[in-house]
Design a protein around this motif. Structure first.
Motif, PDB file in Angstrom:
ATOM      1  N   LEU A  63     -18.332   0.135   0.338  1.00 11.42           N
ATOM      2  CA  LEU A  63     -19.675   0.818  -0.948  1.00 11.42           C
ATOM      3  C   LEU A  63     -18.890   0.741  -2.057  1.00 11.42           C
ATOM      4  N   GLY A  64     -18.821  -0.593  -2.387  1.00 16.58           N
ATOM      5  CA  GLY A  64     -17.837  -0.788  -4.262  1.00 16.58           C
ATOM      6  C   GLY A  64     -16.766   0.058  -4.430  1.00 16.58           C
ATOM      7  N   GLY A  65     -16.318   1.122  -3.965  1.00 15.58           N
ATOM      8  CA  GLY A  65     -15.219   1.267  -4.069  1.00 15.58           C
ATOM      9  C   GLY A  65     -13.758   0.692  -3.468  1.00 15.58           C
ATOM     10  N   ARG A  66     -12.432   1.890  -4.172  1.00 16.03           N
ATOM     11  CA  ARG A  66     -10.740   1.074  -3.785  1.00 16.03           C
ATOM     12  C   ARG A  66      -9.859   2.395  -3.214  1.00 16.03           C
ATOM     13  N   VAL A  67      -9.298   2.192  -3.356  1.00 19.14           N
ATOM     14  CA  VAL A  67      -8.286   3.342  -2.820  1.00 19.14           C
ATOM     15  C   VAL A  67      -7.737   2.825  -4.046  1.00 19.14           C
ATOM     16  N   VAL A  68      -6.807   4.409  -4.606  1.00 22.79           N
ATOM     17  CA  VAL A  68      -5.934   4.478  -5.301  1.00 22.79           C
ATOM     18  C   VAL A  68      -4.589   4.781  -4.937  1.00 22.79           C
ATOM     19  N   THR A  69      -3.389   4.110  -5.232  1.00 24.02           N
ATOM     20  CA  THR A  69      -2.503   4.894  -4.608  1.00 24.02           C
ATOM     21  C   THR A  69      -0.656   4.958  -5.733  1.00 24.02           C
ATOM     22  N   PRO A  70      -0.361   5.656  -6.023  1.00 22.45           N
ATOM     23  CA  PRO A  70       0.598   5.902  -6.298  1.00 22.45           C
ATOM     24  C   PRO A  70       1.789   4.925  -6.756  1.00 22.45           C
ATOM     25  N   ASP A  71       1.610   3.527  -6.421  1.00 22.34           N
ATOM     26  CA  ASP A  71       1.479   2.256  -6.710  1.00 22.34           C
ATOM     27  C   ASP A  71       0.537   1.947  -8.103  1.00 22.34           C
ATOM     28  N   ASP A  72      -0.356   2.272  -7.584  1.00 20.87           N
ATOM     29  CA  ASP A  72      -1.242   1.529  -8.827  1.00 20.87           C
ATOM     30  C   ASP A  72      -1.495   1.570 -10.229  1.00 20.87           C
ATOM     31  N   PRO A  73      -1.394   1.041 -11.077  1.00 19.43           N
ATOM     32  CA  PRO A  73      -1.377   0.902 -12.554  1.00 19.43           C
ATOM     33  C   PRO A  73      -2.697   1.940 -12.629  1.00 19.43           C
ATOM     34  N   GLU A  74      -3.118   2.137 -11.620  1.00 19.28           N
ATOM     35  CA  GLU A  74      -4.960   3.266 -12.478  1.00 19.28           C
ATOM     36  C   GLU A  74      -4.480   4.622 -11.836  1.00 19.28           C
ATOM     37  N   TRP A  75      -3.179   4.707 -10.516  1.00 23.65           N
ATOM     38  CA  TRP A  75      -2.642   6.351 -10.497  1.00 23.65           C
ATOM     39  C   TRP A  75      -2.783   7.367 -11.815  1.00 23.65           C
ATOM     40  N   PRO A  76      -3.061   7.898 -11.435  1.00 23.59           N
ATOM     41  CA  PRO A  76      -3.267   8.875 -12.937  1.00 23.59           C
ATOM     42  C   PRO A  76      -1.749   9.772 -12.678  1.00 23.59           C
ATOM     43  N   ALA A  77      -0.756   9.473 -12.977  1.00 25.08           N
ATOM     44  CA  ALA A  77       0.197   9.515 -12.974  1.00 25.08           C
ATOM     45  C   ALA A  77       0.865  11.407 -13.941  1.00 25.08           C
ATOM     46  N   TRP A  78       0.608  11.471 -14.708  1.00 28.57           N
ATOM     47  CA  TRP A  78       0.738  12.333 -15.983  1.00 28.57           C
ATOM     48  C   TRP A  78      -0.011  13.005 -15.423  1.00 28.57           C
ATOM     49  N   ARG A  79      -1.753  13.285 -14.957  1.00 30.86           N
ATOM     50  CA  ARG A  79      -1.741  13.996 -14.995  1.00 30.86           C
ATOM     51  C   ARG A  79      -1.815  14.940 -14.142  1.00 30.86           C
ATOM     52  N   LEU A  80      -0.920  14.045 -12.994  1.00 26.53           N
ATOM     53  CA  LEU A  80      -0.905  14.818 -11.513  1.00 26.53           C
ATOM     54  C   LEU A  80       0.195  15.381 -11.225  1.00 26.53           C
ATOM     55  N   LEU A  81       1.312  15.427 -12.445  1.00 24.52           N
ATOM     56  CA  LEU A  81       2.357  15.045 -12.638  1.00 24.52           C
ATOM     57  C   LEU A  81       2.791  17.127 -12.164  1.00 24.52           C
ATOM     58  N   GLY A  82       2.002  17.951 -13.215  1.00 24.27           N
ATOM     59  CA  GLY A  82       2.199  19.324 -13.007  1.00 24.27           C
ATOM     60  C   GLY A  82       2.157  19.796 -11.254  1.00 24.27           C
ATOM     61  N   LEU A  83       1.256  18.673 -10.298  1.00 24.27           N
ATOM     62  CA  LEU A  83       1.434  19.367  -8.573  1.00 24.27           C
ATOM     63  C   LEU A  83       2.738  19.169  -8.448  1.00 24.27           C
ATOM     64  N   THR A  84       3.599  18.292  -8.865  1.00 23.54           N
ATOM     65  CA  THR A  84       4.988  18.293  -8.397  1.00 23.54           C
ATOM     66  C   THR A  84       5.996  19.292  -8.769  1.00 23.54           C
TER      67      THR A  84
END
Length: 376
Positions: free
Chosen positions: A65-86
């Motif tokens: 599909l021209g896509g990808r899976v982004v995991t918490p190990d990847d540089p593209e992971w929006p860690a700061w954005r998702l921090l609040g969920l933790t």
């Protein structure tokens, strides 16, 4: 492969599995799920699909599909954005867990695209007035480089995406199904256009159908990936109000556009404004003023080289509750400051944005050298 396997096993947020991964790592967590060597809290959520391992096929499909899976190990992971969920209470917010992975279509970086973003949501049965206001505000926001985040639904969502695309602005569509299954089906062309120049994102694996409860869980990602949530038209019982709830839980500003007092399409916006759930805004400049970078107000004579001196109210109480050395968890800060846990969780991201505190594995702590902020 382990991340992708677990993504299909639980289909959406699962706080217990996220906690297991945090504790033992993703490889050991995947092994435990396969062998059902799990604590009681994880046996029921994983039992039905733990024997299904289509990770290789799923990765092949997303690549086609021209896509990808982004995991918490990847540089593209929006860690700061998702921090609040933790930081959310899993008992209170059952669907509030951080996503295991994010399935992504589109050429942009998810991390970079979400650094300056506004979520725009609203009624599916929008009026001409709602569409016009959405087009005007979103066009100006997108033209100024703001990413527009929405859910690709009928009405305001679709209008927000189209307005961003019309000025070649960045936009992110967050789906409640697999990124290979456009929902609603009538928006297949729109979603393809978003994938061509922006991003289509989902926490659900390829092929996953849209189900009612998944839309409510999806709304937390719309709120988490943005600096604030803007609602344009909403009924009294509206999914947009659910997105506002997540925004407030994450400490992000919620904004609403007023409409005619005679319009049923604006009843939800008026109620949120009246109840203090959302701030009234009418122009793009007001949206930017509320969703833009935090600028702590400095009283006359306050020293700008020490932003902590300018804190007041809940912000000051929570900052004072943090030790000079060491960390505290939100529940400990609530006990020490005397504030409700919800208030603590709302203030922590603001203090972090100001550079006064940070988060680590042991909780929140003061930063060594807070950066100066510009007076409002």
């Amino acid at each position: 492969m382990a991340w992708v396997y677990l993504s299909r096993v639980v289909h959406g947020p699962c706080a217990a599995l996220s906690a297991l991964i945090e504790s033992v790592g993703v490889l050991e967590a995947a092994r435990a799920v396969r062998e059902s060597a799990l604590p009681e809290s994880l046996r029921e959520p994983t039992e039905r699909r733990r024997g299904i391992d289509t990770a290789a096929r799923d990765l092949e499909l997303i690549e086609r599909l021209g896509g990808r899976v982004v995991t918490p190990d990847d540089p593209e992971w929006p860690a700061w954005r998702l921090l609040g969920l933790t930081q959310l209470d899993a008992g209170r917010d059952r669907d509030g867990a951080i996503p295991l992975v994010l399935w992504v279509r589109g050429p942009r970086s998810l991390l970079e695209s979400s650094e300056r973003a506004v979520a725009v949501v609203g009624a599916r049965c929008s009026t001409a007035y709602g569409n016009q206001v959405t087009g005007e505000i979103v066009s100006e926001l997108a033209a100024q480089g703001w990413t527009i985040v929405s859910g690709a639904a009928f009405g305001i969502d679709g209008m927000a995406h189209r307005a961003a695309l019309a000025v070649d602005g960045p936009t992110i569509a967050v789906l409640a199904c697999g990124v290979d299954r456009p929902y609603p089906a009538q928006h297949e062309r729109l979603i393809d256009e978003i994938a061509d120049t922006g991003l289509v994102v989902s926490e659900y694996p390829p092929g996953a159908a849209a189900r009612k409860h998944q839309f409510l869980a999806r709304n937390r990602l719309i709120a988490a990936l943005a600096d604030g949530v803007l609602v344009v038209e909403a009924g009294l019982r509206s999914g947009a109000r659910n997105t506002v709830k997540w925004s407030r839980r994450l400490g992000r500003p919620a904004l609403a556009i007023p409409g005619s007092v005679n319009s049923a399409a604006s009843v939800g916006c008026h109620r949120m404004i009246r109840d203090g759930e959302a701030l009234l805004v009418t122009r793009a400049e007001e949206v930017i003023d509320e969703a833009g970078p935090l600028r702590l107000s400095l009283p006359d004579g306050a020293r700008a080289d020490n932003p902590a001196d300018a804190l007041s109210g809940d912000e000051a109480l929570i900052f004072e509750a943090l030790p000079v050395i060491g960390s505290r968890r939100p529940s400990e800060l609530a006990d020490q400051s005397g504030l409700p846990l919800s208030a603590v969780r709302a203030v922590l991201p603001a203090l972090e944005l100001a550079g006064l505190i940070g988060a680590g594995e042991n909780g929140w702590h003061r930063t060594a050298s807070p950066r100066s902020t510009t007076p409002r």
